[in-house]
Design an enzyme around this catalytic site. Structure first.
Site, mmCIF file in Angstrom:
data_model
loop_
_atom_site.group_PDB
_atom_site.id
_atom_site.type_symbol
_atom_site.label_atom_id
_atom_site.label_comp_id
_atom_site.label_asym_id
_atom_site.label_seq_id
_atom_site.Cartn_x
_atom_site.Cartn_y
_atom_site.Cartn_z
ATOM 1 N N ASN A 45 11.717 0.420 1.723
ATOM 2 C CA ASN A 45 10.558 1.264 2.233
ATOM 3 C C ASN A 45 9.623 0.738 3.343
ATOM 4 O OD1 ASN A 45 8.164 3.165 1.247
ATOM 5 N ND2 ASN A 45 7.347 1.356 1.231
ATOM 6 N N ASP A 50 5.646 -7.518 1.468
ATOM 7 C CA ASP A 50 4.978 -6.760 2.368
ATOM 8 C C ASP A 50 4.787 -7.920 3.609
ATOM 9 O OD1 ASP A 50 3.031 -3.941 2.372
ATOM 10 O OD2 ASP A 50 2.338 -5.608 3.981
ATOM 11 N N SER A 63 0.822 -1.216 0.070
ATOM 12 C CA SER A 63 -0.028 0.118 -0.038
ATOM 13 C C SER A 63 0.938 1.062 -0.002
ATOM 14 C CB SER A 63 -0.801 0.052 1.158
ATOM 15 O OG SER A 63 -0.236 -0.012 2.597
ATOM 16 N N TYR A 100 10.831 7.201 15.493
ATOM 17 C CA TYR A 100 10.901 7.372 13.926
ATOM 18 C C TYR A 100 11.960 8.290 13.496
ATOM 19 C CZ TYR A 100 8.421 7.714 9.458
ATOM 20 O OH TYR A 100 8.121 7.783 8.111
ATOM 21 N N LYS A 145 15.230 7.036 10.775
ATOM 22 C CA LYS A 145 15.230 7.767 9.514
ATOM 23 C C LYS A 145 16.323 8.290 9.390
ATOM 24 C CE LYS A 145 11.473 6.432 7.840
ATOM 25 N NZ LYS A 145 11.139 5.207 6.504
#
Length: 248
Positions: free
Chosen positions: A91, A38, A17, A155, A159
């Protein structure tokens, strides 16, 4: 622009998604074979059905990138099906947003593990194939949050770490003509962000404060990934391409 991606094979993690699905679709449009990976196999299968209906050559694979054995199996299945792996898009990721005084070890670990350990496992698994063929593209999906966001210590740290990982890998992989870059999206219109109770406020604020006054679309990120995966970006490595509308 000729990208040179026809008949190349790419793996996109977290592609069931959102941004991952848009990246898979963009690579298919360029003529690449794509593995839609996924943790949600049903979502991956649905994306593959959509891609095949458009004439694309795609494969759905269930993989939890936190576990090395599942990643190795995913890469082996990719090579068995398509004969090679040329592109990896790291990703897969998730958020567990809250102020640090309320954040648990589990909240920290799952975010950091999926983003950082997952990218480590996937990169480690594909790099021997890319080194042998003397061609490869590894693209890590970071975030503008690498600059820091309140309520996102886990997060933002993950990142930011992914950018350090990107630069280290570019130095290791370059001698074999493998480039490693990162894309750092800003606020992107995905189902996940639209589900937030304050989505309307987020969108209105973005439209007011972003130099390009709109929310980003998943296709904006996909276009950046396609460029970095292409032959046109063969001398770009260790860099971070921000897709933020000018917001920093």
């Amino acid at each position: 622009m000729e990208t040179g991606l026809a008949r190349k094979t790419g793996i996109v993690t977290g592609a069931g998604s959102g941004i991952g699905a848009a990246i898979a679709s963009r690579l298919i449009a360029e003529g690449a074979n794509v593995v839609v990976a996924d943790i949600n196999f049903e979502a991956a299968e649905a994306q593959v059905e959509a891609l095949r209906s458009e004439g694309g050559n795609a494969l759905a694979v269930r993989a939890n990138v936190v576990y090395e054995a599942e990643v190795v199996a995913m890469v082996e299945q990719t090579v068995s099906t398509f004969g090679a792996v040329h592109i990896l898009v790291n990703n897969a990721g998730l958020t567990r947003d809250m102020r640090i005084t309320k954040m648990t070890d589990a909240d920290w670990d799952i975010v950091v593990d999926v983003i950082l350990k997952g990218s480590f496992h996937c990169t480690k698994a594909v790099l021997p194939y890319m080194n042998e063929q003397k061609w490869g593209r590894i693209i890590n999906i970071s975030s503008r949050a690498h600059l820091g966001n309140p309520g996102q210590a886990n997060y933002s740290a993950a990142k930011a770490g992914l950018i350090g990982f990107t630069r280290a890998m570019s130095l290791e992989a370059g001698r074999n003509f493998v480039t490693v870059n990162a894309v750092a999206p800003g606020i992107i219109n995905t189902e996940m962000i639209r589900s937030l109770p304050h989505w309307d406020k987020i969108r209105e604020n973005a439209e007011k404060t972003t130099p390009i006054p709109r929310v980003g679309e998943a296709e904006d990120v996909a276009d950046a990934v396609a460029f970095l995966a292409s032959e046109r970006a063969s001398y770009i490595s260790g860099d971070v391409l921000h897709v933020t509308g000018g917001r920093y």
